[in-house]
Design a protein around this motif. Structure first.
Motif, PDB file in Angstrom:
ATOM      1  N   GLN A 294      16.703  -8.386  -0.344  1.00 50.37           N
ATOM      2  CA  GLN A 294      16.160  -8.042   0.964  1.00 50.37           C
ATOM      3  C   GLN A 294      17.164  -8.398   2.059  1.00 50.37           C
ATOM      4  N   ASP A 295      17.066  -7.673   3.189  1.00 48.51           N
ATOM      5  CA  ASP A 295      17.843  -8.069   4.367  1.00 48.51           C
ATOM      6  C   ASP A 295      17.456  -9.493   4.764  1.00 48.51           C
ATOM      7  N   GLN A 296      18.423 -10.272   5.218  1.00 47.72           N
ATOM      8  CA  GLN A 296      18.139 -11.652   5.614  1.00 47.72           C
ATOM      9  C   GLN A 296      18.894 -12.024   6.873  1.00 47.72           C
ATOM     10  N   ALA A 297      18.320 -12.968   7.606  1.00 51.55           N
ATOM     11  CA  ALA A 297      19.006 -13.595   8.731  1.00 51.55           C
ATOM     12  C   ALA A 297      19.189 -15.068   8.399  1.00 51.55           C
ATOM     13  N   PHE A 298      20.371 -15.591   8.699  1.00 47.88           N
ATOM     14  CA  PHE A 298      20.689 -17.005   8.497  1.00 47.88           C
ATOM     15  C   PHE A 298      20.910 -17.653   9.862  1.00 47.88           C
ATOM     16  N   PHE A 299      20.317 -18.833  10.063  1.00 45.83           N
ATOM     17  CA  PHE A 299      20.468 -19.577  11.312  1.00 45.83           C
ATOM     18  C   PHE A 299      21.290 -20.850  11.042  1.00 45.83           C
ATOM     19  N   VAL A 300      22.322 -21.059  11.844  1.00 48.14           N
ATOM     20  CA  VAL A 300      23.172 -22.252  11.753  1.00 48.14           C
ATOM     21  C   VAL A 300      23.149 -22.941  13.116  1.00 48.14           C
ATOM     22  N   GLU A 301      22.989 -24.262  13.115  1.00 44.32           N
ATOM     23  CA  GLU A 301      22.860 -24.996  14.383  1.00 44.32           C
ATOM     24  C   GLU A 301      23.542 -26.353  14.285  1.00 44.32           C
ATOM     25  N   ILE A 302      24.281 -26.741  15.316  1.00 41.05           N
ATOM     26  CA  ILE A 302      24.879 -28.076  15.381  1.00 41.05           C
ATOM     27  C   ILE A 302      23.757 -29.096  15.590  1.00 41.05           C
ATOM     28  N   ASP A 303      23.662 -30.059  14.656  1.00 39.53           N
ATOM     29  CA  ASP A 303      22.561 -31.034  14.746  1.00 39.53           C
ATOM     30  C   ASP A 303      23.030 -32.436  15.135  1.00 39.53           C
ATOM     31  N   SER A 304      24.360 -32.661  15.218  1.00 38.76           N
ATOM     32  CA  SER A 304      24.837 -33.969  15.675  1.00 38.76           C
ATOM     33  C   SER A 304      26.296 -33.873  16.117  1.00 38.76           C
ATOM     34  N   VAL A 305      26.594 -34.537  17.241  1.00 42.72           N
ATOM     35  CA  VAL A 305      27.989 -34.700  17.705  1.00 42.72           C
ATOM     36  C   VAL A 305      28.284 -36.187  17.891  1.00 42.72           C
ATOM     37  N   SER A 306      27.464 -37.045  17.242  1.00 39.33           N
ATOM     38  CA  SER A 306      27.609 -38.492  17.439  1.00 39.33           C
ATOM     39  C   SER A 306      28.943 -39.009  16.888  1.00 39.33           C
ATOM     40  N   ALA A 307      29.487 -38.359  15.860  1.00 35.39           N
ATOM     41  CA  ALA A 307      30.776 -38.789  15.306  1.00 35.39           C
ATOM     42  C   ALA A 307      31.946 -38.062  15.955  1.00 35.39           C
ATOM     43  N   GLY A 308      31.653 -37.200  16.902  1.00 35.93           N
ATOM     44  CA  GLY A 308      32.694 -36.431  17.564  1.00 35.93           C
ATOM     45  C   GLY A 308      32.274 -34.982  17.698  1.00 35.93           C
ATOM     46  N   ASN A 309      32.902 -34.290  18.654  1.00 32.43           N
ATOM     47  CA  ASN A 309      32.481 -32.914  18.894  1.00 32.43           C
ATOM     48  C   ASN A 309      33.504 -31.903  18.391  1.00 32.43           C
ATOM     49  N   ARG A 310      34.418 -32.342  17.520  1.00 33.79           N
ATOM     50  CA  ARG A 310      35.423 -31.445  16.970  1.00 33.79           C
ATOM     51  C   ARG A 310      35.012 -30.959  15.582  1.00 33.79           C
TER      52      ARG A 310
END
Length: 350
Positions: free
Chosen positions: A45-61
């Motif tokens: 089936q067609d699908q959508a995938f969601f990706v999200e940044i959940d922490s930058v506590s160790a750095g934002n790179r």
């Protein structure tokens, strides 16, 4: 022809299927990191995938911040706290994801991406009733479609619609209850007809396999829009030999400012006007059953059917839709007459 005995995609397996396409990520992000998606999507089936940044506590790179991901069909995140990376990471179903670092800052908390992936070209394409979609194998030398009906059932016809088989193709239909594909109870060679491969027979079997060997196929693969295995409605009194057929062209015509006509042709299809006379109660019930099968109120779907005017000419098989009204007239002594009008469902991608 009656409803497809192969009612669900779970009843059908294919020897191979071309993967679906993985789209580029759509970003909703304030950070500067560039996301990439790739892979061969294997899901049906067609699908959508969601990706999200959940922490930058160790750095934002990239390599410091973490992310989580899920499919749209999942109510919860399927993984979280994963370290962002410039290396490919497989999410699921063949979909891969990574980032390319940019200038600081790469990420902000909550940066998100959506990836769309189209379904593979597998068994669902053969059962959706749509001539514009198709199963596509990865090869052509030796491919097969295998159906398990769950229990023995009467089959009288097999149609492989809109195929690309060549005249040199060797096609064989097998039927068995084991199954034993080495020595099946039923084996029949199938002559190649176009645009649909059509075979009439009469067997009550649980398991079926259609084998296609076409190694010289110039496309390098085998494809087809539908596989239909079914019983057949043959009225005791067939439609009149004197009946009407119409060949219709789908076209768009326009005129420019100078009055010059231009146009395009989108499709060619046939229409039939079939008069039936002297139908008995069984034939009337059969016509009504086919009409009700097309208009599936429970699902809300229209389900066109395959129509072959004569068993002696299987190449003349059409995928048709009747008009919205079935007219039946009582003629006395338990006999009925009817005028059945059919229109061919054409492909829009031709």
């Amino acid at each position: 022809m009656r409803a497809n005995l192969i009612a669900e995609a779970t009843m059908l397996t294919v020897s191979s299927a071309a993967p679906g396409v993985v789209g580029m990520p759509a970003a909703q992000a304030n950070g500067s990191a560039l996301a990439q998606a790739a892979g061969e999507h294997t899901a049906a089936q067609d699908q959508a995938f969601f990706v999200e940044i959940d922490s930058v506590s160790a750095g934002n790179r990239v390599g410091r911040a973490t992310f989580r991901w899920r499919r749209a069909s999942s109510a919860s995140w399927e993984a979280a706290g994963l370290v962002t990376s410039t290396n490919w990471r497989t999410l699921a179903d063949g979909v891969k994801f990574r980032w390319l670092g940019n200038v600081t800052p790469d990420f902000e908390m909550g940066d998100a991406w959506t990836i769309l992936a189209s379904a593979n070209q597998g068994p669902t394409k053969l059962l959706d009733g749509d001539r514009d979609t198709a199963w596509r194998a990865t090869g052509c030398a030796n491919e097969h479609l295998t159906a398990d009906l769950g229990a023995p059932a009467l089959a009288q016809a097999m149609i492989l619609a809109d195929h690309n088989l060549t005249d040199q193709a060797v096609v064989t239909l097998l039927g068995d209850d084991g199954p034993n594909w080495t020595a099946p109870a039923f084996r029949q060679a199938v002559a190649v007809t176009r645009p649909h491969l059509t075979l009439f027979f009469e067997q009550t079997r649980r398991h079926w396999r259609l084998i296609m060997q076409d190694p010289a196929n110039p496309d390098g693969h085998i494809r087809a829009s539908m596989l239909h295995l079914c019983a057949v409605f043959r009225p005791a009194r067939n439609f009149s030999a004197s009946h009407d057929q119409t060949l219709s062209a789908g076209r768009v015509i326009s005129y420019n400012d100078a009055g010059r006509m231009t146009g395009t042709t989108t499709s060619l299809g046939r229409a039939f006007s079939l008069p039936f006379n002297g139908l008995d109660a069984g034939d009337r019930a059969g016509l009504e059953a086919v009409f009700n099968q097309v208009h599936d109120v429970a699902s809300g779907r229209l389900r066109p059917f395959f129509f072959t005017p004569s068993d002696d000419a299987p190449a003349e098989t059409f995928y048709c839709l009747p008009e919205a009204e079935l007219e039946l007239r009582a003629r006395g002594l338990g006999r009925w007459s009817s005028l059945l009008r059919l229109s061919e469902v054409t492909r829009s991608d031709v």
